[in-house]
Design a protein around this motif. Structure first.
Motif, PDB file in Angstrom:
ATOM      1  N   ARG A 107      13.594  -4.681  12.448  1.00  0.00           N
ATOM      2  CA  ARG A 107      13.755  -3.318  11.917  1.00  0.00           C
ATOM      3  C   ARG A 107      14.477  -2.459  12.941  1.00  0.00           C
ATOM      4  O   ARG A 107      13.937  -1.536  13.514  1.00  0.00           O
ATOM      5  CB  ARG A 107      12.405  -2.784  11.515  1.00  0.00           C
TER       6      ARG A 107
ATOM      7  N   SER B 250      11.761  -2.931   3.407  1.00  0.00           N
ATOM      8  CA  SER B 250      11.882  -1.509   3.076  1.00  0.00           C
ATOM      9  C   SER B 250      12.398  -1.303   1.659  1.00  0.00           C
ATOM     10  O   SER B 250      11.858  -0.485   0.914  1.00  0.00           O
ATOM     11  CB  SER B 250      12.811  -0.806   4.068  1.00  0.00           C
TER      12      SER B 250
ATOM     13  N   VAL C  40       6.441   2.618   4.430  1.00  0.00           N
ATOM     14  CA  VAL C  40       7.544   2.802   3.487  1.00  0.00           C
ATOM     15  C   VAL C  40       7.017   2.979   2.058  1.00  0.00           C
ATOM     16  O   VAL C  40       7.394   3.921   1.352  1.00  0.00           O
ATOM     17  CB  VAL C  40       8.525   1.613   3.573  1.00  0.00           C
TER      18      VAL C  40
ATOM     19  N   ASP D 127      -3.426   7.248   7.453  1.00  0.00           N
ATOM     20  CA  ASP D 127      -2.835   6.100   8.145  1.00  0.00           C
ATOM     21  C   ASP D 127      -3.488   6.036   9.513  1.00  0.00           C
ATOM     22  O   ASP D 127      -4.156   6.984   9.926  1.00  0.00           O
ATOM     23  CB  ASP D 127      -1.307   6.258   8.275  1.00  0.00           C
TER      24      ASP D 127
ATOM     25  N   ARG E 278      -1.531   5.197  12.189  1.00  0.00           N
ATOM     26  CA  ARG E 278      -0.456   5.483  13.147  1.00  0.00           C
ATOM     27  C   ARG E 278      -0.221   6.996  13.220  1.00  0.00           C
ATOM     28  O   ARG E 278       0.032   7.630  12.194  1.00  0.00           O
ATOM     29  CB  ARG E 278       0.845   4.795  12.727  1.00  0.00           C
TER      30      ARG E 278
ATOM     31  N   GLN F 118     -13.666   5.431  10.100  1.00  0.00           N
ATOM     32  CA  GLN F 118     -12.676   5.624   9.033  1.00  0.00           C
ATOM     33  C   GLN F 118     -13.361   5.522   7.663  1.00  0.00           C
ATOM     34  O   GLN F 118     -13.095   6.323   6.766  1.00  0.00           O
ATOM     35  CB  GLN F 118     -11.577   4.553   9.170  1.00  0.00           C
TER      36      GLN F 118
END
Ligand code: NAD
Length: 377
Positions: free
Chosen positions: A120, A131, A175, A195, A197, A240
């Motif tokens: 990527r 993607s 994505v 998420d 990240r 979470q």
């Protein structure tokens, strides 16, 4: 050089590895293109359209003389048996955990390339099938959810009363997730997303959705150098889950897209969480092919789990096949072009090219990819 565009036989694959546009492109390389009859039918590309673009319509027997075979899915043993030794085969090879199938490609003498292993990096963006396909999968997930949701998505203020906006929660904002957020927003839903990240936070906010996550020290370090998520600790997962349990109870639609490269998908939604959702709630699990993010998801079906309709359709891009094929075909031909020798009008893989190194599974009888037991020479 002869390029063979195969008709897919695996399961219910609706996509095709070429379009009229990419046939023209391959003709411009000086190649002859043979398309297997009916290859584009499910993607709404009639044989005549390929023919008009300069291809010849053939049968599977034509694969035997092809130097390059273009496919969507990894070829089966019977397909491999019909190919010529030394041929280049490019497809989504699904190599993880399929050592035997990779060995079969090697022993047939094929140069097999796995498109999903494309790095990527900027240079390879136009060849990034993960993607291009995930983008459509994220879109289609919302369309499928809206289709079974028995209420309207946008807020509607009418003389007969107000319909509230649907609450949509997207888990995993890569994505596919980002496109799901954008699509749900276009339909007028009130959207939130999560998420692991940190980079996702800003992207979610920029699409007008609310970001929800456990933002502790582990979260701050959850992105790998490659931009992917790490597998989170049991401690993080528990925190979470508590946050998600509280949030999900107020949602109408949940769309999960969370993946970790080379691993089973993280389990993010339990039966208890589904049971707490509102009557008529809908969930879509885009990670179903990797084990699923939602407990009770059934591949290929809409399962009733604790009163929630959980959509587990495999191959979501294949449900928007005409668009998915157009983009996939373009990804393929762009990669193929990097291997075309303009003078000899043949395909020659440069074994020192980083794109070739990353994607080539087999070469000259051997498995060469180091991630799958190959020792690259
Ligand atoms: P992916 O399909 O591997 O995973 C989907 C999402 O799930 C990711 O955002 C991931 O962080 C998330 N996830 C994983 N575990 C989770 C958990 N336990 N809880 C919640 N979410 C979880 O990811 P992807 O869509 O392929 O994207 C990965 C990254 O690569 C993104 O940052 C994307 O922007 C980037 N990317 C870069 C390029 C490029 O530079 N050419 C191209 C495409 C994607």
């Amino acid at each position: 050089n002869i390029v063979f565009v195969a008709r897919e036989i695996a399961g219910e694959e609706t996509r095709v590895a070429a379009s009229a546009e990419t046939v023209k492109k391959m003709k411009s390389f000086g190649f002859d293109v043979v398309v297997e009859a009916g290859a584009g039918a499910a993607s709404r590309i009639p044989d005549g359209e390929f023919e008009a673009a300069g291809a010849r319509i053939g049968s599977f027997a034509d694969a035997a003389s092809a130097d390059v075979v273009l496919k969507v899915r990894r070829p089966s043993p019977s397909e491999i048996a019909g190919y010529k030794s030394g041929a280049v085969v490019i497809a989504i090879m699904d190599p993880y955990g399929n050592d035997e199938a990779i060995a079969a490609l090697a022993s047939a003498g094929l140069s097999a390339f796995a498109m999903e292993l494309m790095p990527r990096i900027t240079r390879a963006q136009s060849m990034d099938v993960l993607s291009s396909q995930a983008n459509l999968a994220g879109y289609q997930a919302v369309i499928e959810a809206a289709g079974v949701y028995d209420r309207a998505m946008p807020m509607m203020m009418t003389a007969a009363g107000t319909v509230p906006a649907a609450k949509v929660f997207v888990m995993g904002a890569g994505v596919a997730g980002l496109q799901a957020i954008a699509t749900a927003r276009r339909l007028g839903a009130a959207v939130s997303a999560t998420d692991v990240r940190p980079a996702a936070k800003e992207q979610v906010a920029s699409l007008g959705a609310k970001f929800i996550a456990v933002e502790d020290e582990e979260f701050k370090a959850a992105e790998t150098a490659g931009g992917y998520a790490k597998e989170m600790s049991a401690d993080y997962q528990a925190k979470q889950a508590a946050l998600v349990a509280e949030h999900i109870a107020k949602q109408d639609i949940v769309i999960t897209t969370a993946l970790i490269p080379g691993r089973a998908a993280p389990r993010l939604v339990s039966r208890a969480m589904l049971a707490a959702m509102k009557p008529g709630a809908v969930a879509v699990d885009l990670a179903v092919e990797r084990g699923g993010n939602i407990e009770g998801v059934v591949a290929g079906e809409i399962a009733d789990v604790e009163g929630v309709r959980v959509i587990g359709f495999a191959n979501m891009p294949g449900r928007v096949a005409a668009s998915a094929s157009a983009l996939y075909a373009k990804n393929l031909v762009t990669f193929l072009e990097t291997m075309v020798n303009k003078e000899t009008k043949t395909v020659v893989a440069n074994l020192d090219d980083e794109l070739v190194k990353a994607t080539m599974l087999t070469y000259a009888g051997d498995v060469v990819h180091p991630a799958f037991g190959g020792a690259r020479k």
